[in-house]
Design a protein around this motif. Structure first.
Motif, PDB file in Angstrom:
ATOM      1  N   ASP A 168       1.686  12.414 -12.773  1.00 53.89           N
ATOM      2  CA  ASP A 168       2.234  13.542 -13.521  1.00 53.89           C
ATOM      3  C   ASP A 168       3.758  13.473 -13.497  1.00 53.89           C
ATOM      4  OD1 ASP A 168      -0.326  14.429 -14.197  1.00 53.89           O
ATOM      5  OD2 ASP A 168      -0.513  15.567 -12.345  1.00 53.89           O
ATOM      6  N   ASP A 169       4.429  14.557 -13.081  1.00 54.94           N
ATOM      7  CA  ASP A 169       5.893  14.580 -13.057  1.00 54.94           C
ATOM      8  C   ASP A 169       6.463  14.397 -11.656  1.00 54.94           C
ATOM      9  OD1 ASP A 169       6.124  14.957 -15.825  1.00 54.94           O
ATOM     10  OD2 ASP A 169       5.729  17.096 -15.598  1.00 54.94           O
ATOM     11  N   ASP A 170       5.624  13.952 -10.719  1.00 51.81           N
ATOM     12  CA  ASP A 170       6.091  13.703  -9.357  1.00 51.81           C
ATOM     13  C   ASP A 170       7.029  12.494  -9.339  1.00 51.81           C
ATOM     14  OD1 ASP A 170       4.489  15.763  -8.474  1.00 51.81           O
ATOM     15  OD2 ASP A 170       2.875  14.445  -7.776  1.00 51.81           O
ATOM     16  N   PRO A 171       7.892  12.416  -8.330  1.00 48.57           N
ATOM     17  CA  PRO A 171       8.730  11.211  -8.228  1.00 48.57           C
ATOM     18  C   PRO A 171       7.865   9.990  -7.900  1.00 48.57           C
ATOM     19  CG  PRO A 171       9.082  12.679  -6.343  1.00 48.57           C
ATOM     20  CD  PRO A 171       8.165  13.396  -7.295  1.00 48.57           C
ATOM     21  N   PRO A 172       8.312   8.800  -8.265  1.00 49.67           N
ATOM     22  CA  PRO A 172       7.548   7.585  -7.929  1.00 49.67           C
ATOM     23  C   PRO A 172       7.390   7.446  -6.421  1.00 49.67           C
ATOM     24  CG  PRO A 172       9.259   7.096  -9.530  1.00 49.67           C
ATOM     25  CD  PRO A 172       9.502   8.498  -9.051  1.00 49.67           C
ATOM     26  N   MET A 173       6.219   6.916  -6.016  1.00 50.29           N
ATOM     27  CA  MET A 173       5.910   6.699  -4.605  1.00 50.29           C
ATOM     28  C   MET A 173       5.394   5.282  -4.421  1.00 50.29           C
ATOM     29  SD  MET A 173       3.871  10.196  -3.667  1.00 50.29           S
ATOM     30  CE  MET A 173       3.027  10.381  -5.242  1.00 50.29           C
ATOM     31  N   ALA A 174       5.727   4.702  -3.281  1.00 51.00           N
ATOM     32  CA  ALA A 174       5.206   3.379  -2.949  1.00 51.00           C
ATOM     33  C   ALA A 174       3.732   3.506  -2.565  1.00 51.00           C
ATOM     34  CB  ALA A 174       5.991   2.776  -1.790  1.00 51.00           C
ATOM     35  N   PHE A 175       2.967   2.451  -2.837  1.00 47.64           N
ATOM     36  CA  PHE A 175       1.570   2.405  -2.404  1.00 47.64           C
ATOM     37  C   PHE A 175       1.192   0.981  -2.041  1.00 47.64           C
ATOM     38  CE2 PHE A 175       0.963   0.993  -6.702  1.00 47.64           C
ATOM     39  CZ  PHE A 175      -0.141   0.173  -6.642  1.00 47.64           C
ATOM     40  N   HIS A 176       0.110   0.885  -1.277  1.00 49.38           N
ATOM     41  CA  HIS A 176      -0.480  -0.389  -0.872  1.00 49.38           C
ATOM     42  C   HIS A 176      -1.977  -0.254  -1.085  1.00 49.38           C
ATOM     43  CE1 HIS A 176       3.326  -0.811   1.240  1.00 49.38           C
ATOM     44  NE2 HIS A 176       3.066   0.340   1.831  1.00 49.38           N
ATOM     45  N   GLN A 177      -2.602  -1.281  -1.611  1.00 49.89           N
ATOM     46  CA  GLN A 177      -4.048  -1.247  -1.806  1.00 49.89           C
ATOM     47  C   GLN A 177      -4.622  -2.623  -1.517  1.00 49.89           C
ATOM     48  OE1 GLN A 177      -5.147   0.696  -5.446  1.00 49.89           O
ATOM     49  NE2 GLN A 177      -7.224   1.062  -4.725  1.00 49.89           N
ATOM     50  N   VAL A 178      -5.731  -2.622  -0.775  1.00 50.39           N
ATOM     51  CA  VAL A 178      -6.413  -3.862  -0.398  1.00 50.39           C
ATOM     52  C   VAL A 178      -7.804  -3.841  -1.010  1.00 50.39           C
ATOM     53  CG1 VAL A 178      -7.320  -5.228   1.522  1.00 50.39           C
ATOM     54  CG2 VAL A 178      -5.159  -3.989   1.779  1.00 50.39           C
ATOM     55  N   PHE A 179      -8.204  -4.952  -1.615  1.00 48.58           N
ATOM     56  CA  PHE A 179      -9.528  -5.097  -2.212  1.00 48.58           C
ATOM     57  C   PHE A 179     -10.206  -6.338  -1.630  1.00 48.58           C
ATOM     58  CE2 PHE A 179      -6.744  -3.355  -5.523  1.00 48.58           C
ATOM     59  CZ  PHE A 179      -7.451  -2.247  -5.958  1.00 48.58           C
ATOM     60  N   MET A 180     -11.514  -6.264  -1.498  1.00 45.71           N
ATOM     61  CA  MET A 180     -12.331  -7.442  -1.190  1.00 45.71           C
ATOM     62  C   MET A 180     -13.273  -7.629  -2.372  1.00 45.71           C
ATOM     63  SD  MET A 180     -13.064  -9.859   1.045  1.00 45.71           S
ATOM     64  CE  MET A 180     -12.668  -9.316   2.697  1.00 45.71           C
ATOM     65  N   VAL A 237      -9.199  -0.229   0.133  1.00 44.12           N
ATOM     66  CA  VAL A 237      -8.451   0.661   1.021  1.00 44.12           C
ATOM     67  C   VAL A 237      -7.122   0.973   0.346  1.00 44.12           C
ATOM     68  CG1 VAL A 237      -7.405   0.955   3.292  1.00 44.12           C
ATOM     69  CG2 VAL A 237      -9.498  -0.398   3.057  1.00 44.12           C
ATOM     70  N   PHE A 238      -6.836   2.280   0.181  1.00 39.71           N
ATOM     71  CA  PHE A 238      -5.624   2.729  -0.503  1.00 39.71           C
ATOM     72  C   PHE A 238      -4.794   3.613   0.421  1.00 39.71           C
ATOM     73  CE2 PHE A 238      -3.238   6.014  -2.634  1.00 39.71           C
ATOM     74  CZ  PHE A 238      -2.531   5.316  -3.590  1.00 39.71           C
ATOM     75  N   ARG A 239      -3.486   3.390   0.432  1.00 38.00           N
ATOM     76  CA  ARG A 239      -2.550   4.245   1.167  1.00 38.00           C
ATOM     77  C   ARG A 239      -1.240   4.359   0.393  1.00 38.00           C
ATOM     78  NH1 ARG A 239      -3.513   7.543   5.702  1.00 38.00           N
ATOM     79  NH2 ARG A 239      -5.206   6.583   6.838  1.00 38.00           N
ATOM     80  N   LEU A 240      -0.712   5.573   0.352  1.00 40.50           N
ATOM     81  CA  LEU A 240       0.645   5.763  -0.124  1.00 40.50           C
ATOM     82  C   LEU A 240       1.591   5.244   0.947  1.00 40.50           C
ATOM     83  CD1 LEU A 240       0.409   9.359  -1.612  1.00 40.50           C
ATOM     84  CD2 LEU A 240       0.710   7.217  -2.882  1.00 40.50           C
ATOM     85  N   GLY A 241       2.739   4.776   0.540  1.00 37.74           N
ATOM     86  CA  GLY A 241       3.733   4.266   1.484  1.00 37.74           C
ATOM     87  C   GLY A 241       4.664   5.372   1.946  1.00 37.74           C
ATOM     88  N   ILE A 242       4.078   6.441   2.474  1.00 37.54           N
ATOM     89  CA  ILE A 242       4.868   7.581   2.940  1.00 37.54           C
ATOM     90  C   ILE A 242       4.930   7.531   4.461  1.00 37.54           C
ATOM     91  CG2 ILE A 242       4.941  10.101   3.077  1.00 37.54           C
ATOM     92  CD1 ILE A 242       3.419  10.144   0.424  1.00 37.54           C
ATOM     93  N   HIS A 243       6.114   7.716   4.960  1.00 36.97           N
ATOM     94  CA  HIS A 243       6.309   7.684   6.406  1.00 36.97           C
ATOM     95  C   HIS A 243       6.877   9.024   6.847  1.00 36.97           C
ATOM     96  CE1 HIS A 243       5.574   3.388   6.318  1.00 36.97           C
ATOM     97  NE2 HIS A 243       6.395   3.326   5.290  1.00 36.97           N
TER      98      HIS A 243
END
Length: 129
Positions: free
Chosen positions: A93-105, A119-125
């Motif tokens: 939507d109108d949120d600021p861009p966020m980093a993400f990481h996703q792993v697939f098998m 497995v999905f995770r946002l890159g938020i610390h």
């Protein structure tokens, strides 16, 4: 430059199709990219099964999303699967861009490559200083 291995080509095709469907459809048909008993862990919440995964992805709380993949890595596994790691940014939507990481098998089943694990995770610390 050496020609890409077949597992790299398959991985790249999967990533392109997955994020195209995720960003440009209602996400219900993305279920066809998963095996019937696939597992998804989304931000620490596990779900299992193609229909449950589709319901989770369709029910995410945004109307629009755009993924930009900055890097993707692929590896063949000893049991003839393909491991994929995708890195990038997403904007919902109108949120600021966020980093993400996703792993697939990916695994070859019934004459098609399907995702068995995701497995999905946002890159938020949120680390207290």
């Amino acid at each position: 430059m050496a020609e890409k291995q077949i597992w790299q080509k398959i991985g790249e095709s999967f990533i392109q199709e997955y994020y195209n469907q995720f960003d440009n459809t209602n996400r219900m048909d993305i279920a066809n990219l998963y095996s019937p008993v696939a597992c998804l862990t989304w931000e620490g919440s596990p779900v299992q099964g193609r229909e449950a995964i589709a319901a989770k992805l369709v029910g995410l709380p945004f109307k629009r999303i755009k993924h930009v993949i900055t890097e993707q890595d692929f590896q063949p596994t000893m049991d003839n699967c393909i491991l994929i790691m995708a890195f990038g940014q997403l904007q919902a939507d109108d949120d600021p861009p966020m980093a993400f990481h996703q792993v697939f098998m990916l695994k070859f089943q019934d004459n098609a490559w399907v995702c068995t694990n995701d497995v999905f995770r946002l890159g938020i610390h949120n680390i207290p200083v």
